[in-house]
Write a protein that holds these residues in place. Structure first.
Motif, short mmCIF file in Angstrom:
data_model
loop_
_atom_site.label_atom_id
_atom_site.label_comp_id
_atom_site.label_asym_id
_atom_site.label_seq_id
_atom_site.Cartn_x
_atom_site.Cartn_y
_atom_site.Cartn_z
N LYS A 72 0.83 -1.19 0.00
CA LYS A 72 0.00 0.00 0.00
C LYS A 72 0.87 1.25 0.00
O LYS A 72 2.00 1.25 0.50
CB LYS A 72 -0.91 0.00 1.23
CG LYS A 72 -1.80 -1.22 1.31
CD LYS A 72 -3.23 -0.85 1.25
CE LYS A 72 -4.12 -2.07 1.33
NZ LYS A 72 -4.87 -2.14 2.56
N LYS B 55 2.88 5.20 3.10
CA LYS B 55 3.42 4.78 4.40
C LYS B 55 4.93 5.00 4.47
O LYS B 55 5.64 4.30 5.20
CB LYS B 55 3.09 3.31 4.67
CG LYS B 55 3.30 2.96 6.14
CD LYS B 55 2.68 1.67 6.50
CE LYS B 55 2.69 1.43 7.99
NZ LYS B 55 3.99 1.25 8.58
N ARG B 56 5.47 5.92 3.72
CA ARG B 56 6.91 6.16 3.71
C ARG B 56 7.31 7.36 4.57
O ARG B 56 8.34 7.36 5.22
CB ARG B 56 7.40 6.38 2.28
CG ARG B 56 7.29 5.15 1.43
CD ARG B 56 8.31 4.12 1.83
NE ARG B 56 8.18 2.93 1.01
CZ ARG B 56 8.27 1.70 1.47
NH1 ARG B 56 8.44 1.48 2.76
NH2 ARG B 56 8.16 0.67 0.66
N LEU C 16 4.16 10.58 8.62
CA LEU C 16 3.33 9.61 9.32
C LEU C 16 2.74 10.16 10.61
O LEU C 16 1.84 9.54 11.19
CB LEU C 16 4.15 8.36 9.63
CG LEU C 16 4.69 7.61 8.40
CD1 LEU C 16 5.64 6.52 8.82
CD2 LEU C 16 3.57 7.05 7.57
N LYS D 282 -1.00 10.86 10.49
CA LYS D 282 -1.87 9.73 10.15
C LYS D 282 -2.15 8.93 11.40
O LYS D 282 -1.27 8.70 12.23
CB LYS D 282 -1.20 8.85 9.09
CG LYS D 282 -1.04 9.56 7.76
CD LYS D 282 -0.22 8.80 6.78
CE LYS D 282 0.02 9.67 5.56
NZ LYS D 282 1.21 9.34 4.84
N ARG E 142 -4.98 3.87 10.65
CA ARG E 142 -4.72 4.03 9.22
C ARG E 142 -3.38 3.41 8.82
O ARG E 142 -3.27 2.71 7.82
CB ARG E 142 -4.74 5.52 8.88
CG ARG E 142 -4.58 5.84 7.43
CD ARG E 142 -4.73 7.33 7.23
NE ARG E 142 -4.31 7.73 5.90
CZ ARG E 142 -4.15 8.99 5.52
NH1 ARG E 142 -4.36 9.97 6.37
NH2 ARG E 142 -3.77 9.26 4.30
N LYS E 143 -2.36 3.64 9.66
CA LYS E 143 -1.03 3.10 9.38
C LYS E 143 -1.01 1.58 9.49
O LYS E 143 -0.35 0.89 8.74
CB LYS E 143 0.00 3.72 10.33
CG LYS E 143 0.30 5.18 10.02
CD LYS E 143 1.40 5.72 10.89
CE LYS E 143 0.89 6.08 12.26
NZ LYS E 143 1.88 6.83 13.07
N ARG E 144 -1.79 1.04 10.41
CA ARG E 144 -1.88 -0.41 10.59
C ARG E 144 -2.52 -1.05 9.36
O ARG E 144 -2.12 -2.13 8.92
CB ARG E 144 -2.71 -0.72 11.84
CG ARG E 144 -2.55 -2.13 12.34
CD ARG E 144 -3.43 -2.43 13.55
NE ARG E 144 -3.43 -1.37 14.53
CZ ARG E 144 -4.53 -0.72 14.96
NH1 ARG E 144 -5.72 -1.03 14.49
NH2 ARG E 144 -4.44 0.23 15.87
N MET F 100 -2.26 0.02 6.40
CA MET F 100 -1.32 0.10 5.27
C MET F 100 -0.25 -0.98 5.33
O MET F 100 0.47 -1.17 4.36
CB MET F 100 -0.68 1.48 5.24
CG MET F 100 -1.61 2.55 4.71
SD MET F 100 -0.77 4.10 4.50
CE MET F 100 -1.27 5.01 5.93
N ARG F 101 -0.15 -1.70 6.45
CA ARG F 101 0.82 -2.79 6.56
C ARG F 101 0.40 -3.98 5.70
O ARG F 101 1.22 -4.72 5.19
CB ARG F 101 0.93 -3.28 8.01
CG ARG F 101 1.67 -2.38 8.92
CD ARG F 101 1.78 -3.04 10.28
NE ARG F 101 1.79 -2.02 11.32
CZ ARG F 101 1.33 -2.18 12.54
NH1 ARG F 101 0.81 -3.34 12.92
NH2 ARG F 101 1.39 -1.22 13.42
#
Length: 125
Positions: A86, A89-90, A93, A96, A100-102, A104-105
């Protein structure tokens, strides 16, 4: 020196100058019965090789290469689905949310509308 050349039913006059000298030399090998109109009508341009494929390479198929960037970005699962990582996520962060970050994993699956294109890049089709 003036050369008379037929192009799209119009007569074009080309005058000799220093830059034009090489152009004339390339045309010199293209003369057929004193006429260059046939070559111009066929679409011949100076500096472009319009000769047929050499005998050495005749009959051999071109190499089929997998797109190098695609094989690094996509993975084919055991069931035949194509997954990708996804985006977003670079960096940046902090603003966010953790949820949301979880999300994107987890790898995403290539959409049905893009499947043919990605399969062609990976030489699966």
């Amino acid at each position: 020196m003036i050369i008379l050349m037929k192009s799209r039913d119009e007569l074009v006059f080309l005058r000799e100058n220093r830059q034009f000298f090489n152009y004339l030399l390339t045309f010199a090998s293209r003369f057929k019965n004193g006429s260059i109109t046939e070559e111009v009508q066929k679409g011949w341009r100076p500096g472009v090789n319009t000769s047929k494929v050499s005998q050495k390479n005749k009959g051999t198929m071109p190499k089929v290469k997998t797109n190098s960037s695609a094989k690094k970005r996509f993975k084919v699962t055991a069931t035949g689905k194509i997954t990708h990582q996804k985006s977003f996520k670079r960096h940046i962060l902090t603003k966010k949310s953790t949820k949301r970050k979880r999300g994107m994993r987890i790898d995403g699956v290539v959409a049905k509308s893009n499947m043919n294109f990605v399969q062609r890049l990976l030489r699966l089709k």
